[in-house]
Scaffold this motif. Structure first.
Motif, PDB file in Angstrom:
ATOM      1  N   LEU A   1      11.592  -3.130  -1.094  1.00 48.15           N
ATOM      2  CA  LEU A   1      11.946  -1.770  -0.680  1.00 48.15           C
ATOM      3  C   LEU A   1      10.928  -0.818  -1.279  1.00 48.15           C
ATOM      4  CD1 LEU A   1      15.781  -2.020  -1.362  1.00 48.15           C
ATOM      5  CD2 LEU A   1      14.581  -2.439   0.792  1.00 48.15           C
ATOM      6  N   GLU A   2      10.502   0.164  -0.512  1.00 45.10           N
ATOM      7  CA  GLU A   2       9.307   0.911  -0.899  1.00 45.10           C
ATOM      8  C   GLU A   2       9.534   2.022  -1.903  1.00 45.10           C
ATOM      9  OE1 GLU A   2       7.486   3.110   2.259  1.00 45.10           O
ATOM     10  OE2 GLU A   2       9.384   3.429   3.279  1.00 45.10           O
ATOM     11  N   ASP A   3      10.789   2.444  -2.136  1.00 45.51           N
ATOM     12  CA  ASP A   3      10.985   3.562  -3.049  1.00 45.51           C
ATOM     13  C   ASP A   3      12.330   3.460  -3.752  1.00 45.51           C
ATOM     14  OD1 ASP A   3      12.950   4.605  -1.241  1.00 45.51           O
ATOM     15  OD2 ASP A   3      11.360   5.565  -0.090  1.00 45.51           O
ATOM     16  N   ILE A   4      12.543   4.332  -4.720  1.00 45.20           N
ATOM     17  CA  ILE A   4      13.765   4.311  -5.511  1.00 45.20           C
ATOM     18  C   ILE A   4      14.973   4.726  -4.682  1.00 45.20           C
ATOM     19  CG2 ILE A   4      13.358   6.668  -6.348  1.00 45.20           C
ATOM     20  CD1 ILE A   4      15.170   3.762  -8.158  1.00 45.20           C
ATOM     21  N   ARG A  45      20.926  14.424   4.960  1.00 43.58           N
ATOM     22  CA  ARG A  45      19.731  14.572   4.133  1.00 43.58           C
ATOM     23  C   ARG A  45      18.663  13.593   4.602  1.00 43.58           C
ATOM     24  NH1 ARG A  45      21.151  11.694  -1.759  1.00 43.58           N
ATOM     25  NH2 ARG A  45      21.062   9.552  -0.980  1.00 43.58           N
ATOM     26  N   SER A  46      17.458  13.747   4.103  1.00 42.92           N
ATOM     27  CA  SER A  46      16.322  12.882   4.411  1.00 42.92           C
ATOM     28  C   SER A  46      15.669  12.480   3.100  1.00 42.92           C
ATOM     29  CB  SER A  46      15.331  13.648   5.291  1.00 42.92           C
ATOM     30  OG  SER A  46      14.050  13.043   5.283  1.00 42.92           O
ATOM     31  N   ARG A  47      14.839  11.461   3.167  1.00 43.20           N
ATOM     32  CA  ARG A  47      14.077  11.160   1.956  1.00 43.20           C
ATOM     33  C   ARG A  47      13.131  12.296   1.604  1.00 43.20           C
ATOM     34  NH1 ARG A  47      11.410   5.333   2.421  1.00 43.20           N
ATOM     35  NH2 ARG A  47      10.929   6.132   4.495  1.00 43.20           N
ATOM     36  N   ASN A  48      12.778  13.123   2.572  1.00 41.76           N
ATOM     37  CA  ASN A  48      11.851  14.227   2.307  1.00 41.76           C
ATOM     38  C   ASN A  48      12.452  15.247   1.346  1.00 41.76           C
ATOM     39  OD1 ASN A  48      10.304  12.900   4.170  1.00 41.76           O
ATOM     40  ND2 ASN A  48      10.396  14.484   5.749  1.00 41.76           N
ATOM     41  N   ASP A  49      13.681  15.685   1.631  1.00 39.71           N
ATOM     42  CA  ASP A  49      14.307  16.652   0.720  1.00 39.71           C
ATOM     43  C   ASP A  49      14.828  15.961  -0.533  1.00 39.71           C
ATOM     44  OD1 ASP A  49      16.295  15.403   2.252  1.00 39.71           O
ATOM     45  OD2 ASP A  49      17.671  17.085   2.085  1.00 39.71           O
ATOM     46  N   GLN A  50      15.148  14.669  -0.400  1.00 39.03           N
ATOM     47  CA  GLN A  50      15.657  13.912  -1.536  1.00 39.03           C
ATOM     48  C   GLN A  50      14.596  13.774  -2.628  1.00 39.03           C
ATOM     49  OE1 GLN A  50      17.229  10.151  -0.267  1.00 39.03           O
ATOM     50  NE2 GLN A  50      17.965   9.565  -2.295  1.00 39.03           N
ATOM     51  N   VAL A  51      13.391  13.383  -2.244  1.00 51.65           N
ATOM     52  CA  VAL A  51      12.347  13.183  -3.250  1.00 51.65           C
ATOM     53  C   VAL A  51      11.905  14.511  -3.844  1.00 51.65           C
ATOM     54  CG1 VAL A  51      10.398  13.248  -1.621  1.00 51.65           C
ATOM     55  CG2 VAL A  51      10.189  11.964  -3.755  1.00 51.65           C
ATOM     56  N   ALA A  52      11.877  15.556  -3.023  1.00 54.70           N
ATOM     57  CA  ALA A  52      11.499  16.869  -3.553  1.00 54.70           C
ATOM     58  C   ALA A  52      12.508  17.328  -4.600  1.00 54.70           C
ATOM     59  CB  ALA A  52      11.406  17.887  -2.416  1.00 54.70           C
ATOM     60  N   PHE A  73       0.813  -1.208   0.000  1.00 54.29           N
ATOM     61  CA  PHE A  73       0.000   0.000   0.000  1.00 54.29           C
ATOM     62  C   PHE A  73       0.851   1.265   0.000  1.00 54.29           C
ATOM     63  CE2 PHE A  73      -2.734   3.235   2.000  1.00 54.29           C
ATOM     64  CZ  PHE A  73      -3.848   3.140   1.190  1.00 54.29           C
ATOM     65  N   THR A  74       1.998   1.210   0.677  1.00 52.37           N
ATOM     66  CA  THR A  74       2.832   2.408   0.822  1.00 52.37           C
ATOM     67  C   THR A  74       3.900   2.530  -0.254  1.00 52.37           C
ATOM     68  OG1 THR A  74       4.355   1.243   2.327  1.00 52.37           O
ATOM     69  CG2 THR A  74       2.513   2.470   3.326  1.00 52.37           C
ATOM     70  N   SER A  75       4.107   1.477  -1.039  1.00 52.91           N
ATOM     71  CA  SER A  75       5.178   1.505  -2.040  1.00 52.91           C
ATOM     72  C   SER A  75       4.877   2.510  -3.155  1.00 52.91           C
ATOM     73  CB  SER A  75       5.358   0.113  -2.659  1.00 52.91           C
ATOM     74  OG  SER A  75       6.321   0.159  -3.696  1.00 52.91           O
ATOM     75  N   SER A  76       5.945   3.178  -3.600  1.00 54.28           N
ATOM     76  CA  SER A  76       5.825   4.120  -4.716  1.00 54.28           C
ATOM     77  C   SER A  76       6.721   3.725  -5.877  1.00 54.28           C
ATOM     78  CB  SER A  76       6.182   5.539  -4.251  1.00 54.28           C
ATOM     79  OG  SER A  76       7.509   5.579  -3.765  1.00 54.28           O
ATOM     80  N   LEU A  77       7.190   2.501  -5.870  1.00 58.97           N
ATOM     81  CA  LEU A  77       8.165   2.075  -6.876  1.00 58.97           C
ATOM     82  C   LEU A  77       7.632   2.160  -8.303  1.00 58.97           C
ATOM     83  CD1 LEU A  77      10.195  -0.990  -5.540  1.00 58.97           C
ATOM     84  CD2 LEU A  77      11.055   1.218  -6.329  1.00 58.97           C
ATOM     85  N   ASP A  78       6.334   1.908  -8.473  1.00 59.84           N
ATOM     86  CA  ASP A  78       5.790   1.927  -9.832  1.00 59.84           C
ATOM     87  C   ASP A  78       5.918   3.302 -10.479  1.00 59.84           C
ATOM     88  OD1 ASP A  78       3.935   2.925  -7.983  1.00 59.84           O
ATOM     89  OD2 ASP A  78       2.250   2.529  -9.320  1.00 59.84           O
ATOM     90  N   VAL A  79       5.948   4.340  -9.648  1.00 61.00           N
ATOM     91  CA  VAL A  79       6.113   5.708 -10.144  1.00 61.00           C
ATOM     92  C   VAL A  79       7.562   6.165 -10.013  1.00 61.00           C
ATOM     93  CG1 VAL A  79       5.414   8.118  -9.816  1.00 61.00           C
ATOM     94  CG2 VAL A  79       3.726   6.288  -9.581  1.00 61.00           C
ATOM     95  N   ASP A  80       8.209   5.761  -8.920  1.00 58.88           N
ATOM     96  CA  ASP A  80       9.581   6.203  -8.633  1.00 58.88           C
ATOM     97  C   ASP A  80      10.578   5.831  -9.715  1.00 58.88           C
ATOM     98  OD1 ASP A  80       8.895   7.369  -6.296  1.00 58.88           O
ATOM     99  OD2 ASP A  80       9.715   5.825  -4.995  1.00 58.88           O
ATOM    100  N   VAL A  81      10.261   4.802 -10.486  1.00 60.68           N
ATOM    101  CA  VAL A  81      11.209   4.373 -11.511  1.00 60.68           C
ATOM    102  C   VAL A  81      11.533   5.526 -12.463  1.00 60.68           C
ATOM    103  CG1 VAL A  81       9.402   3.534 -13.083  1.00 60.68           C
ATOM    104  CG2 VAL A  81      11.701   2.538 -13.177  1.00 60.68           C
ATOM    105  N   MET A  82      10.591   6.463 -12.639  1.00 61.29           N
ATOM    106  CA  MET A  82      10.834   7.607 -13.501  1.00 61.29           C
ATOM    107  C   MET A  82      11.855   8.571 -12.907  1.00 61.29           C
ATOM    108  SD  MET A  82       8.941   6.924 -16.062  1.00 61.29           S
ATOM    109  CE  MET A  82       9.045   8.457 -16.956  1.00 61.29           C
TER     110      MET A  82
END
Length: 481
Positions: free
Chosen positions: A83-86, A109-116, A22-31
């Motif tokens: 693993l839930e994200d890229i 750093r954090s995943r928060n600033d990393q993904v942004a 439910f929490t994984s974003s890999l299908d989108v993160d691949v981009m």
């Protein structure tokens, strides 16, 4: 290492598989894969320069990230769906390659600033690509306008014949709409082109990092100014969703016209065979399916804007997991818009203009009625009085099956004794067009000037897109070398 092992220090129970799914974003993160590696390369080079991690560890991380970049380019990088994200996939692959030193990459750093940061880099490229495709369509419209400066057609209001215009004027109207669209995307580009990296989770970091260095390394104008805003801001996403939405509305309007114009009732244009479809049972049909699909796809593009507005409307500062849902709608929106722009450019550039049909429609009604009123004004008649005289003349023509051009001077004189033989030259449709020489009007002199402006705007954007693209590309080359 599993996702559960990564966070095992805090939790006693294993994450349920349904929670991971439910929490994984890999299908989108691949981009975002490439951008994630670029961001990490800039970050570790900064950590090395600022002596936050040992130089040897930094060098090993850099070489490992370059290897991962090559794996991604060659299609060899394997995503671990546990693993839930890229971001975690890249870090775990790095650690597998170089050992525990890979874990030092996430320092400061954090995943928060990393993904942004990743998403801003992705959207920068998509924005520049969209501007190029808008200008490709504008170029097609400009070509039609150049070739049809003397093609007279009906201008419409309320879908009723209003006044004669040229096809050049009509095409340039669409070109200027799209030019504003392209400029809006570039304006949005300026606001999104700031780097959040180093804002960490929300409050910044205790390490002596150099955010200016990472920003410049990634081709940004500079770092964002407030760490809480940096990780929670999605204005740049929403703004691009709006830009895409309005552009799609303009494409939908253009599509509607092309659909009407290609019908037998209008017959103004014929679309090229390779950009139309046939019917399964009616062999005579030539359907404008591309224009219809572009018109239809504007709905989903507009839906992406609504998604973003509803997503961010009630979020407290700072980061919330809701923001994971920002990527898919806008990515799909921009992908759809770019395909629509590309196809519309092909339809426009290959369509056949039936100038004879357009002219016949102009001369079949009362499209020169306003010019007859203007003629009376030149004779000293107040415009409102002239309006009434011409209205009565039109009613007479309707009752007697005539056009204004068919009336004799004697018939005209029934409505005003001021009308003489010179009226016929005045209400000739081509002369009607040429007399509208006011700034922005439909005369050949006015449309020639509009063409010049449209081309200048197009070329100025072309320079900006080229400069920004070259800067970004040079940053990638430097990071990978």
């Amino acid at each position: 290492m599993s996702q559960q092992a990564l966070w095992s220090g805090r939790f006693e129970d294993k994450m349920d598989d349904s929670t991971l799914s439910f929490t994984s974003s890999l299908d989108v993160d691949v981009m975002l894969s490439f951008y994630d590696v670029m961001g990490s390369l800039a970050h570790v080079r900064m950590l090395k320069k600022c002596e936050i991690i040992p130089s040897d560890d930094a060098d090993r991380i850099i070489e490992g990230l370059k290897t991962i970049a090559a794996e991604m380019e060659n299609g060899e990088f394997k995503m671990d769906e546990s693993l839930e994200d890229i971001h975690t996939n890249v870090e775990f692959r790095l650690t597998d390659m170089i050992g525990p030193a890979g874990g030092k990459l996430h320092t400061g750093r954090s995943r928060n600033d990393q993904v942004a940061t990743d998403f801003r880099m992705y959207l920068r490229d998509m924005t520049l690509e969209t501007v190029k495709n808008i200008d490709l369509l504008i170029d097609s419209l400009i070509t039609i306008a150049k070739d049809n400066g003397d093609t007279v057609m009906p201008g419409f209001t309320h879908m009723q014949h209003a006044q004669p215009v040229t096809l050049a004027q009509h095409m340039l109207a669409h070109a200027f709409k799209l030019s504003r669209d392209a400029q809006r995307f570039l304006d949005a580009f300026e606001r999104l082109n700031l780097c959040p990296l180093g804002s960490a989770a929300l409050a910044g970091t205790t390490y002596p990092i150099d955010r200016e260095m990472t920003a410049r390394s990634l081709g940004f104008k500079g770092p964002t100014f407030n760490s809480m805003d940096s990780v929670s801001d999605r204005d740049f996403v929403t703004e691009l969703a709006f830009c895409a939405s309005l552009t799609s509305i303009h494409l939908s309007s253009m599509s509607e016209e092309l659909i009407l114009w290609s019908s037998q009732e209008f017959g103004f244009i014929e679309m090229a065979d390779k950009y139309t479809t046939g019917s399964s049972i009616m062999p005579q049909k030539k359907n404008p399916d591309i224009a219809e699909l572009i018109r239809g796809r504007s709905g989903a593009i507009n839906g992406s804007l609504i998604t973003m507005l509803m997503m961010i409307k009630g979020l407290p500062l700072s980061y919330n997991r809701d923001l994971q849902e920002d990527k898919k709608p806008v990515m799909e929106s921009l992908d759809s818009l770019n395909s629509c722009l590309t196809m519309m450019s092909k339809v426009i550039s290959t369509m056949k203009v039936r100038s004879d049909v357009m002219l016949s429609k102009v001369t079949s009604g009362f499209i020169n009625a306003t010019d007859l009123a203007d003629y009376l004004v030149t004779k000293g008649v107040p415009f409102r009085e002239a309006h009434g005289i011409v209205g009565a003349s039109v009613r007479y023509c309707i009752d007697n099956g005539k056009k204004l051009d068919d009336l004799s001077v004697e018939e005209f004189n029934k409505f005003s004794p001021l009308i003489t033989d010179d009226v016929y030259q005045f209400i000739d449709v081509r002369n009607c067009v040429e007399r509208r020489s006011s700034f922005g009007g439909t005369s050949s002199a006015s449309t020639d000037y509009q063409l010049m402006i449209a081309i200048q705007e197009y070329m100025a954007r072309e320079d900006i897109v080229r400069q920004e693209s070259d800067l970004i590309e040079s940053c990638w080359d430097e990071l990978l070398n």
